[in-house]
Write a protein that holds these residues in place. Structure first.
Motif, PDB file in Angstrom:
ATOM      1  N   VAL A 222       0.837  -1.204   0.000  1.00  0.00           N
ATOM      2  CA  VAL A 222       0.000   0.000   0.000  1.00  0.00           C
ATOM      3  C   VAL A 222       0.870   1.252   0.000  1.00  0.00           C
ATOM      4  O   VAL A 222       0.666   2.151  -0.822  1.00  0.00           O
ATOM      5  CB  VAL A 222      -0.978   0.016   1.188  1.00  0.00           C
ATOM      6  CG1 VAL A 222      -1.671   1.362   1.306  1.00  0.00           C
ATOM      7  CG2 VAL A 222      -2.000  -1.095   1.046  1.00  0.00           C
ATOM      8  N   TYR A 223       1.854   1.321   0.895  1.00  0.00           N
ATOM      9  CA  TYR A 223       2.636   2.564   0.925  1.00  0.00           C
ATOM     10  C   TYR A 223       3.526   2.699  -0.300  1.00  0.00           C
ATOM     11  O   TYR A 223       3.779   3.809  -0.759  1.00  0.00           O
ATOM     12  CB  TYR A 223       3.387   2.763   2.247  1.00  0.00           C
ATOM     13  CG  TYR A 223       4.756   2.172   2.401  1.00  0.00           C
ATOM     14  CD1 TYR A 223       5.858   2.742   1.789  1.00  0.00           C
ATOM     15  CD2 TYR A 223       4.964   1.066   3.215  1.00  0.00           C
ATOM     16  CE1 TYR A 223       7.137   2.222   1.966  1.00  0.00           C
ATOM     17  CE2 TYR A 223       6.223   0.543   3.402  1.00  0.00           C
ATOM     18  CZ  TYR A 223       7.306   1.118   2.769  1.00  0.00           C
ATOM     19  OH  TYR A 223       8.561   0.595   2.946  1.00  0.00           O
ATOM     20  N   HIS A 224       3.963   1.609  -0.885  1.00  0.00           N
ATOM     21  CA  HIS A 224       4.742   1.707  -2.124  1.00  0.00           C
ATOM     22  C   HIS A 224       3.875   2.148  -3.290  1.00  0.00           C
ATOM     23  O   HIS A 224       4.381   2.756  -4.230  1.00  0.00           O
ATOM     24  CB  HIS A 224       5.435   0.384  -2.449  1.00  0.00           C
ATOM     25  CG  HIS A 224       6.828   0.326  -1.940  1.00  0.00           C
ATOM     26  ND1 HIS A 224       7.881   0.876  -2.610  1.00  0.00           N
ATOM     27  CD2 HIS A 224       7.335  -0.176  -0.804  1.00  0.00           C
ATOM     28  CE1 HIS A 224       8.987   0.704  -1.918  1.00  0.00           C
ATOM     29  NE2 HIS A 224       8.680   0.067  -0.807  1.00  0.00           N
ATOM     30  N   SER A 225       2.601   1.876  -3.220  1.00  0.00           N
ATOM     31  CA  SER A 225       1.680   2.298  -4.260  1.00  0.00           C
ATOM     32  C   SER A 225       1.310   3.776  -4.109  1.00  0.00           C
ATOM     33  O   SER A 225       1.158   4.480  -5.098  1.00  0.00           O
ATOM     34  CB  SER A 225       0.425   1.439  -4.210  1.00  0.00           C
ATOM     35  OG  SER A 225      -0.493   1.841  -5.174  1.00  0.00           O
ATOM     36  N   LEU A 226       1.178   4.243  -2.868  1.00  0.00           N
ATOM     37  CA  LEU A 226       0.706   5.606  -2.624  1.00  0.00           C
ATOM     38  C   LEU A 226       1.805   6.653  -2.478  1.00  0.00           C
ATOM     39  O   LEU A 226       1.614   7.802  -2.861  1.00  0.00           O
ATOM     40  CB  LEU A 226      -0.146   5.636  -1.352  1.00  0.00           C
ATOM     41  CG  LEU A 226      -1.477   4.912  -1.390  1.00  0.00           C
ATOM     42  CD1 LEU A 226      -2.098   4.910   0.002  1.00  0.00           C
ATOM     43  CD2 LEU A 226      -2.410   5.549  -2.386  1.00  0.00           C
TER      44      LEU A 226
ATOM     45  N   TRP B 159      10.006  10.349  -0.849  1.00  0.00           N
ATOM     46  CA  TRP B 159       9.575  10.388   0.552  1.00  0.00           C
ATOM     47  C   TRP B 159      10.032   9.136   1.279  1.00  0.00           C
ATOM     48  O   TRP B 159      10.561   9.207   2.388  1.00  0.00           O
ATOM     49  CB  TRP B 159       8.076  10.489   0.665  1.00  0.00           C
ATOM     50  CG  TRP B 159       7.446  11.759   0.199  1.00  0.00           C
ATOM     51  CD1 TRP B 159       8.066  12.817  -0.412  1.00  0.00           C
ATOM     52  CD2 TRP B 159       6.081  12.096   0.287  1.00  0.00           C
ATOM     53  NE1 TRP B 159       7.144  13.779  -0.709  1.00  0.00           N
ATOM     54  CE2 TRP B 159       5.925  13.362  -0.287  1.00  0.00           C
ATOM     55  CE3 TRP B 159       4.966  11.439   0.785  1.00  0.00           C
ATOM     56  CZ2 TRP B 159       4.693  14.001  -0.374  1.00  0.00           C
ATOM     57  CZ3 TRP B 159       3.739  12.073   0.708  1.00  0.00           C
ATOM     58  CH2 TRP B 159       3.611  13.358   0.134  1.00  0.00           C
ATOM     59  N   VAL B 160       9.804   7.991   0.652  1.00  0.00           N
ATOM     60  CA  VAL B 160      10.160   6.713   1.276  1.00  0.00           C
ATOM     61  C   VAL B 160      11.668   6.645   1.514  1.00  0.00           C
ATOM     62  O   VAL B 160      12.112   6.241   2.594  1.00  0.00           O
ATOM     63  CB  VAL B 160       9.687   5.528   0.404  1.00  0.00           C
ATOM     64  CG1 VAL B 160      10.184   4.211   0.958  1.00  0.00           C
ATOM     65  CG2 VAL B 160       8.166   5.523   0.299  1.00  0.00           C
TER      66      VAL B 160
ATOM     67  N   ASN C 232      13.331   6.394   5.186  1.00  0.00           N
ATOM     68  CA  ASN C 232      14.217   5.273   5.517  1.00  0.00           C
ATOM     69  C   ASN C 232      15.589   5.771   5.970  1.00  0.00           C
ATOM     70  O   ASN C 232      16.179   5.220   6.905  1.00  0.00           O
ATOM     71  CB  ASN C 232      14.351   4.312   4.335  1.00  0.00           C
ATOM     72  CG  ASN C 232      13.125   3.450   4.152  1.00  0.00           C
ATOM     73  OD1 ASN C 232      12.439   3.116   5.114  1.00  0.00           O
ATOM     74  ND2 ASN C 232      12.833   3.085   2.917  1.00  0.00           N
ATOM     75  N   ASP C 233      16.091   6.819   5.321  1.00  0.00           N
ATOM     76  CA  ASP C 233      17.368   7.410   5.748  1.00  0.00           C
ATOM     77  C   ASP C 233      17.247   7.986   7.154  1.00  0.00           C
ATOM     78  O   ASP C 233      18.143   7.829   7.979  1.00  0.00           O
ATOM     79  CB  ASP C 233      17.811   8.512   4.774  1.00  0.00           C
ATOM     80  CG  ASP C 233      18.244   7.969   3.421  1.00  0.00           C
ATOM     81  OD1 ASP C 233      18.520   6.746   3.327  1.00  0.00           O
ATOM     82  OD2 ASP C 233      18.299   8.762   2.465  1.00  0.00           O
TER      83      ASP C 233
END
Length: 88
Positions: free
Chosen positions: A62-66, A71-72, A76-77
């Motif tokens: 879901v978050y990879h789609s949206l 941002w991701v 993550n950094d």
């Protein structure tokens, strides 16, 4: 003129996440962020319990789609540096 074919997702995979009644608005920024947090919380919980993290795959998709990739990557950094503002 070349023919353009629509690519179908592999079986069992989807490109658009299902409707989430917690986020009824058109702007899905909060939905993106919440699913990012839910994924990392799920990973942490499953690792702590010694169980498979496979159920967390839903939040990941879901978050990879949206979410925009930038941002991701930034989040993550920030998690690696210990400066992420969210509570995981």
């Amino acid at each position: 003129m070349s023919e353009v074919r629509a690519q179908k997702p592999p079986p069992g995979k989807w490109w658009t996440p299902p409707f989430d009644p917690r986020f009824p608005n058109q702007n899905q920024t909060r939905n993106c962020y919440q699913n990012f947090l839910d994924y990392h919380r799920c990973q942490k919980t499953m690792k702590r319990r010694g169980k498979s993290a496979q159920p967390c795959e839903y939040y990941f998709r879901v978050y990879h789609s949206l979410c925009p990739i930038s941002w991701v990557q930034r989040w993550n950094d920030q998690i690696k540096e210990g400066t992420f503002a969210g509570k995981i």
